[in-house]
Motif scaffolding. Structure first.
Motif, mmCIF file in Angstrom:
data_model
loop_
_atom_site.group_PDB
_atom_site.id
_atom_site.type_symbol
_atom_site.label_atom_id
_atom_site.label_comp_id
_atom_site.label_asym_id
_atom_site.label_seq_id
_atom_site.Cartn_x
_atom_site.Cartn_y
_atom_site.Cartn_z
ATOM 1 N N ASP A 197 0.835 -1.202 0.000
ATOM 2 C CA ASP A 197 0.000 0.000 0.000
ATOM 3 C C ASP A 197 0.871 1.253 0.000
ATOM 4 N N GLN A 198 1.384 1.681 1.152
ATOM 5 C CA GLN A 198 2.154 2.921 1.236
ATOM 6 C C GLN A 198 3.423 2.728 2.060
ATOM 7 N N ARG A 199 4.397 3.589 1.793
ATOM 8 C CA ARG A 199 5.569 3.711 2.660
ATOM 9 C C ARG A 199 5.698 5.182 3.052
ATOM 10 N N GLU A 200 6.140 5.415 4.283
ATOM 11 C CA GLU A 200 6.285 6.778 4.776
ATOM 12 C C GLU A 200 7.524 6.842 5.660
ATOM 13 N N VAL A 201 8.368 7.828 5.411
ATOM 14 C CA VAL A 201 9.570 7.999 6.219
ATOM 15 C C VAL A 201 9.650 9.460 6.659
ATOM 16 N N GLY A 202 10.266 9.674 7.805
ATOM 17 C CA GLY A 202 10.379 11.046 8.280
ATOM 18 C C GLY A 202 11.119 11.138 9.592
ATOM 19 N N PHE A 203 11.040 12.326 10.205
ATOM 20 C CA PHE A 203 11.737 12.597 11.453
ATOM 21 C C PHE A 203 10.837 13.380 12.393
ATOM 22 N N TRP A 204 10.920 13.033 13.678
ATOM 23 C CA TRP A 204 10.212 13.741 14.738
ATOM 24 C C TRP A 204 11.232 14.500 15.585
ATOM 25 N N ARG A 205 10.941 15.756 15.860
ATOM 26 C CA ARG A 205 11.749 16.559 16.774
ATOM 27 C C ARG A 205 10.816 17.234 17.771
ATOM 28 N N ILE A 206 11.371 17.622 18.924
ATOM 29 C CA ILE A 206 10.563 18.301 19.927
ATOM 30 C C ILE A 206 11.438 19.333 20.640
ATOM 31 N N SER A 207 10.884 20.516 20.852
ATOM 32 C CA SER A 207 11.638 21.606 21.456
ATOM 33 C C SER A 207 11.583 21.534 22.976
ATOM 34 N N LEU A 208 12.331 22.408 23.623
ATOM 35 C CA LEU A 208 12.317 22.482 25.085
ATOM 36 C C LEU A 208 10.947 22.903 25.610
ATOM 37 N N LYS A 209 10.128 23.522 24.744
ATOM 38 C CA LYS A 209 8.773 23.924 25.117
ATOM 39 C C LYS A 209 7.731 22.875 24.724
#
Length: 224
Positions: free
Chosen positions: A128-140
């Motif tokens: 069906d599908q492929r998805e790639v990526g990145f998660w980031r999160i700030s100090l807030k």
């Protein structure tokens, strides 16, 4: 296929625990409790000795230490597998999913999802599908996610933790290539650990000015 055969998972937001802050020890202990049966498994390393970088790991006990800035996303790290339901512009179908959330010690998570269609008996019926990526999160606690989809989609999403077990995201920019889907509006996603410690997620998309269900799944931890 009836709803009883492929139920849509409960909302992760409804299943999540009350919000409170986590220190490092609490976060690690929570993850350990959730993964007693899968703590010995991990994704394989690349094995390139000449590469002067750490291999990705989806196991908090192996490889580089998780960056301190990622504690609010720590429960997501692992390998997850399960099934869900999709409604793509009126085309309804069931799908299987394999999701790897890993890190290499730097201040981001790597996100890689593969899905395949299921027939009426729950058997695999093609990719069906492929998805790639990145998660980031700030100090807030501001979450930033970048995603690229094999159908010809690039998306930027922003969000925040709902609490220590759930995270919500909203589209900020969605770009479709010339050969991508003719219609794919902006949307919202919600990821969360359910009472059984499975990972549930829901994706809603704007159609004719209204948010409607697009995809949802419930995934069991299989490694990490």
């Amino acid at each position: 296929m009836s709803d009883n055969e492929n139920p849509v998972p409960p909302s992760p937001e409804q299943s999540a625990a009350p919000s409170r802050g986590l220190d490092g020890n609490e976060a690690v202990n929570l993850a350990a409790e959730q993964s007693k049966k899968t703590a010995h498994r991990n994704i394989p390393g690349l094995g390139f000795e000449e590469l002067p970088l750490a291999d990705d790991t989806a196991n908090l006990r192996q490889g580089p230490s998780l960056h301190d800035g990622l504690l609010a996303l720590l429960p997501l790290v692992g390998v997850w597998s399960g099934s869900g339901q999709a409604n793509d512009n009126g085309e309804e179908y069931a799908f299987g999913q394999h999701l790897v959330v890993s890190h290499d010690g730097e201040n981001y998570l790597r996100f890689e999802s593969r899905t395949w269609r299921l027939d009426s008996e729950g058997n695999p019926a093609g990719a069906d599908q492929r998805e790639v990526g990145f998660w980031r999160i700030s100090l807030k606690d501001e979450i930033e996610v970048t995603l690229t989809n094999s159908r010809g989609l690039v998306e930027i999403m922003y969000g925040e933790p709902v609490n220590e077990r759930a995270w919500q995201l909203e589209s900020a920019s969605t770009i479709v290539t010339a050969t991508g889907p003719a219609s794919h509006g902006p949307g919202k996603r919600l990821y969360g650990l359910m009472p059984n410690n499975n990972l549930g997620w829901v994706d809603e998309r704007v159609v004719d000015g209204e948010l409607v269900p697009y995809m949802s799944a419930e995934l069991k931890r299989v490694a990490g």
